[in-house]
Each structure stands twice: as structure tokens, then as C-alpha cells.
Scaffold this motif. Sequence first.
Motif, PDB file in Angstrom:
ATOM      1  N   ASP A 227      34.152  34.588  46.022  1.00  0.00           N
ATOM      2  CA  ASP A 227      33.103  33.952  45.700  1.00  0.00           C
ATOM      3  C   ASP A 227      31.954  34.845  44.900  1.00  0.00           C
ATOM      4  O   ASP A 227      31.131  34.450  44.064  1.00  0.00           O
ATOM      5  N   ASP A 228      31.965  36.159  45.332  1.00  0.00           N
ATOM      6  CA  ASP A 228      31.022  37.197  44.566  1.00  0.00           C
ATOM      7  C   ASP A 228      31.303  36.988  42.986  1.00  0.00           C
ATOM      8  O   ASP A 228      30.533  37.437  42.121  1.00  0.00           O
ATOM      9  N   LEU A 229      32.634  36.661  42.790  1.00  0.00           N
ATOM     10  CA  LEU A 229      33.050  36.407  41.194  1.00  0.00           C
ATOM     11  C   LEU A 229      32.711  35.053  40.953  1.00  0.00           C
ATOM     12  O   LEU A 229      32.321  35.037  39.852  1.00  0.00           O
ATOM     13  N   GLN A 230      33.260  34.342  41.636  1.00  0.00           N
ATOM     14  CA  GLN A 230      33.223  32.845  41.308  1.00  0.00           C
ATOM     15  C   GLN A 230      31.680  32.272  41.169  1.00  0.00           C
ATOM     16  O   GLN A 230      31.276  31.642  40.239  1.00  0.00           O
ATOM     17  N   GLY A 234      29.906  31.230  37.600  1.00  0.00           N
ATOM     18  CA  GLY A 234      29.471  29.822  37.554  1.00  0.00           C
ATOM     19  C   GLY A 234      28.150  29.805  36.901  1.00  0.00           C
ATOM     20  O   GLY A 234      27.782  28.909  36.088  1.00  0.00           O
ATOM     21  N   ALA A 235      27.385  30.818  37.343  1.00  0.00           N
ATOM     22  CA  ALA A 235      26.028  30.687  36.657  1.00  0.00           C
ATOM     23  C   ALA A 235      25.940  31.081  35.176  1.00  0.00           C
ATOM     24  O   ALA A 235      25.174  30.404  34.496  1.00  0.00           O
ATOM     25  N   LYS A 236      26.831  31.942  34.923  1.00  0.00           N
ATOM     26  CA  LYS A 236      27.039  32.369  33.478  1.00  0.00           C
ATOM     27  C   LYS A 236      27.702  31.154  32.486  1.00  0.00           C
ATOM     28  O   LYS A 236      27.109  30.958  31.210  1.00  0.00           O
ATOM     29  N   TRP A 237      28.642  30.448  33.060  1.00  0.00           N
ATOM     30  CA  TRP A 237      28.991  29.228  32.574  1.00  0.00           C
ATOM     31  C   TRP A 237      28.115  28.118  32.497  1.00  0.00           C
ATOM     32  O   TRP A 237      27.802  27.556  31.267  1.00  0.00           O
ATOM     33  N   GLY A 358      38.737  29.549  41.030  1.00  0.00           N
ATOM     34  CA  GLY A 358      39.212  30.976  41.280  1.00  0.00           C
ATOM     35  C   GLY A 358      40.828  31.357  40.658  1.00  0.00           C
ATOM     36  O   GLY A 358      41.580  31.825  41.614  1.00  0.00           O
ATOM     37  N   GLY A 359      41.042  31.106  39.499  1.00  0.00           N
ATOM     38  CA  GLY A 359      42.280  31.063  38.810  1.00  0.00           C
ATOM     39  C   GLY A 359      42.352  30.082  37.817  1.00  0.00           C
ATOM     40  O   GLY A 359      41.348  29.839  37.240  1.00  0.00           O
ATOM     41  N   VAL A 360      43.475  29.825  37.490  1.00  0.00           N
ATOM     42  CA  VAL A 360      43.667  28.594  36.236  1.00  0.00           C
ATOM     43  C   VAL A 360      44.615  27.610  37.131  1.00  0.00           C
ATOM     44  O   VAL A 360      45.311  27.932  37.694  1.00  0.00           O
ATOM     45  N   VAL A 458      38.625  29.485  30.235  1.00  0.00           N
ATOM     46  CA  VAL A 458      38.871  30.723  31.104  1.00  0.00           C
ATOM     47  C   VAL A 458      37.362  31.277  31.057  1.00  0.00           C
ATOM     48  O   VAL A 458      36.714  31.421  30.372  1.00  0.00           O
ATOM     49  N   LEU A 459      37.266  31.742  32.307  1.00  0.00           N
ATOM     50  CA  LEU A 459      35.774  32.347  32.638  1.00  0.00           C
ATOM     51  C   LEU A 459      35.983  33.740  33.064  1.00  0.00           C
ATOM     52  O   LEU A 459      37.006  33.898  34.163  1.00  0.00           O
ATOM     53  N   LYS A 460      35.503  34.695  32.525  1.00  0.00           N
ATOM     54  CA  LYS A 460      35.345  36.056  33.128  1.00  0.00           C
ATOM     55  C   LYS A 460      34.095  36.593  33.443  1.00  0.00           C
ATOM     56  O   LYS A 460      33.149  35.977  32.740  1.00  0.00           O
ATOM     57  N   ASN A 461      34.234  37.331  34.344  1.00  0.00           N
ATOM     58  CA  ASN A 461      32.561  37.933  34.905  1.00  0.00           C
ATOM     59  C   ASN A 461      32.221  38.983  33.927  1.00  0.00           C
ATOM     60  O   ASN A 461      32.450  40.365  34.460  1.00  0.00           O
ATOM     61  N   GLU A 462      31.871  38.809  32.990  1.00  0.00           N
ATOM     62  CA  GLU A 462      31.493  39.847  31.896  1.00  0.00           C
ATOM     63  C   GLU A 462      29.893  39.678  31.473  1.00  0.00           C
ATOM     64  O   GLU A 462      29.188  38.793  31.847  1.00  0.00           O
TER      65      GLU A 462
END
Length: 462
Positions: A227-230, A234-237, A358-360, A458-462
Motif C-alpha cells: 500500500d505504500d505504492l497503492q 491513488g492520490a496522484k490519480w 495493485g496490478g492489472v 495503468v498507474l505508476k508511482n512516478e
Amino acid sequence: MERLKQQNNQTVNLGKSGENLAIATTKTHLSLPFATFKKLVWVAGVASLCASCQSPPASTSASPSSTASASLPTSPVVASSPADPNTLKIVSMLPMTGSSLGLSQSIVNGAKQAFEEAKSTACDGKLKIQFEQFDDATAALGKWDGAQVTANANKAVADGSIVAVIGHFNSGAAKLSIPILNAANLIMVSPANTYPGLTKPGKGTPQEPNVYYPNGKRNYARVVPADDLQGSVGAKWAKSLGATKVFIIDDQELYGKGLGDIFEATSKEIGLTIVGREGIDSKASDYKALMTKIKDLDPDLIYFGGITQNNGGQLIKDMRNVGMTAEKVKFIGPDGIFEKALIEAAGKDAEGVYATFGGVPGNQLTGAGKAWYENYKKQFNIEPESYAAYGYESAKVVLGAINKVCKNDRAAIRDAVMATKDFNGVLGTWSFDANGDTSLTTMSGNVVKDGKWEFVTVLKNE
């Protein structure tokens, strides 16, 4: 299912700070060497320290879920000798009662696919593989139950034929069972747990994650990103969807509150305004007063850190009923609501609800993943729910470890799973790191459209 040998579990309730500490006692006819007895007592003492380890207090005065705050169990259980050393059992621990059944069944279906492909054997047919399902939910709660979780974990430890566990769906459940399995060197591979504190130092409470591993060796790994990624993606999305003012709700469980914390922290970093936050009583009949309060704060997005089974559908209904329509106020949740059960619970009001995952989804997998997806639909005549592929992948990882060890040796199988590197699976090519976390980081954003979940991006933590 074979009858469990040398076990008679009883529950003793000890009052401690208003909570019940469930201790499973085991009656056996075994005579233990003194050194072994001392070791078991030491493990019990270390595990007892976990009993005071709670997730951080919620930001509101609402009462937390009793299952989320259940104390960690303390008593080690001695395993029976396997009736047949060449028959190895793998069990799943998932909520098979209540509205989680559909999602859990899809995980089980995925695991069954893997075992059937292997013809339920390993090591060139020398070992027979049996798969059993344990239900960690109860009808009384309609979701996972802490007492049931600990009973199942003790049951798994006591059966010497069981060499691996696939589970849990809920991170709060994993928090309770990991220490029990750890004391017995029994590996757990999760297709769904995402709370960072289970594996990652500095991502949860100060005691986490070491408090879950009393014997000092990791016995838990997961094939999904944490969840530190999800929470961050989520916030960025949310911002990319046009949100500027956000209200955060969480269900006060380990998973939901943790996600809310990460979503809130990232939101502040990227310039979103948090107009308020509140934890809910998941047993409340409605949330009209809360939603009226939120409406007055004029957010353009509500983030829910939680699961469907903690009244996610009712939250959405009441949100819409007070006038916060999908056009005016977006609703985003994590993978805990990314299931058919959420749509069934919220009805027509689910339309336009967003969820990170957390995936596709299965229909977005490529290569070996696409072949798996088509086989799943053909075999079960249904669209796989979000975690079906992760159930399959978890089973394949366990089978791979067994094929390396080729004997009933829990510690060796545990070590082989934790050493998984460059695994070429349906999710892609990935590895477990030293914490047991996957190297995969790709996530997805999804929305309810025409009564079904539909992939968005697709969501990436960038």
C-alpha cells in the motif's frame, strides 16, 4: 479432509485493557526434550510481546473493528507427524463466508488451476500435492474473524502434512496468523495482503515488521505491491482526475487506515487540500449525518480507505443520497472495493466509482497472463475477479519451491519461497526482495461503468 491428530483447541479469555486475548492450548501425548520445551516457551514469550502491538490509533473517536484490534496469539502448537511423508498439503486461508466469497473463490480457482496443471504432484511424481480450503470468515461477522483466523493458523501448524499457506485476503488477518506460522517455519504466500507494516521497516509502527517474526526468519511473502505504492498512486490519480479538495474516510482496520494515511501524506505533497478525515463504525446502519457534514465542506473527491465488507456500499449510497453525485464528487477506493460485491452493495449508485488495484485486471495481462486468462474463462465459465491471477501465481511459487526441496521440510520450503528470483509467471518476470515483497510495481485505475468494473489506465508511482 483427514482428521486433525493430537489437537484439542480451547479458548481462554484473559482480560487485558478491555480486550480478549485468545490463547489456543494444545493437548498432545508427545514427550518433548527439555531444550525443545525451553525453545517453545521462549517463542511464546516473544510472541506475547506482539499482543500489545496495535495499528496506530484512528483519527476519530469511532470504535475500531474488534477483528482489526484483536491481540496476537501466544501459544505455540506442536505439529503431528505426517501420515504419509510423500503427501504434502497446501491450504488457503481466505474469507469464504459473506460477500467476499466471490473474490475469494476466484483466488481459490486460480490456485486450483496451478495444481491441476501440475497434476497435483511434484518432483517428477514422487510427491503428491493436496489442496484444502480454510475459511477465515464467520457468518456472525460476515467477513474475516480474528478468532477464526487464529484457530485456522493453529490448525495448519498442528497438521504436519501442511507445508505452505496461501492467504490471507485481509492484512489484519495476516497480522494475527503470521507469528503462529512463523514459530513453526510455515511459509505463507499472499495473493492480496498489501499493508506495508507486515514486511517493510519504517512503514508501520516502530515494532513492525519484526514483531510478526518471533523466530527471526521471514516466513511471509506477497505477489502484490504494498500500500505504500497503492496509496501514493491513488492520490496522484485523484489529482489527474481533476480533484483539488479531498475528504478521507477509513474503516479503521489495519489495511484501510494505513491506506488513508499514505493517501493523505501524498495528497499534501502534491498540493491537494485535505478538507477533513474521519474513521467510520463499519457496523453503522447509515452514514447520512457524516455525508451531510462532508457535503458542507465542499470536496470534489472522497477517498475511502477500506473494504467493501466494512459498509463501503452504504457509504456510496448515502453520499449520493445527500446530493454528492458522481458528476460533482468523485469517489475513489483501493483494491479492497475492486470487486463485484461492491457493485452489488451500492447498486446503481456504484456507477462512476473509481478503484486502484495493485496490478492489472486479468483481461489486461499479456503473454502467459493472457493465456491464463483465456483458460480461466474457459474452465470456470466466468470472468476472473481481480485477484484470481494472484491466487494462481501464489500457488505456482509454492509449487516451484517444493520442486526444489522435494521433501516435507517446512523450513527448507520456506527458504526456497523467500529466495524466489526472476520468476517467469503470468504477472510477468519478478522477484521477492529480502522482505518478501514483489519487485512488481505496475498498478491500474478502474471505474464502474454500466454496472461493471472497467479498466481505465495503468498507474505508476512516478
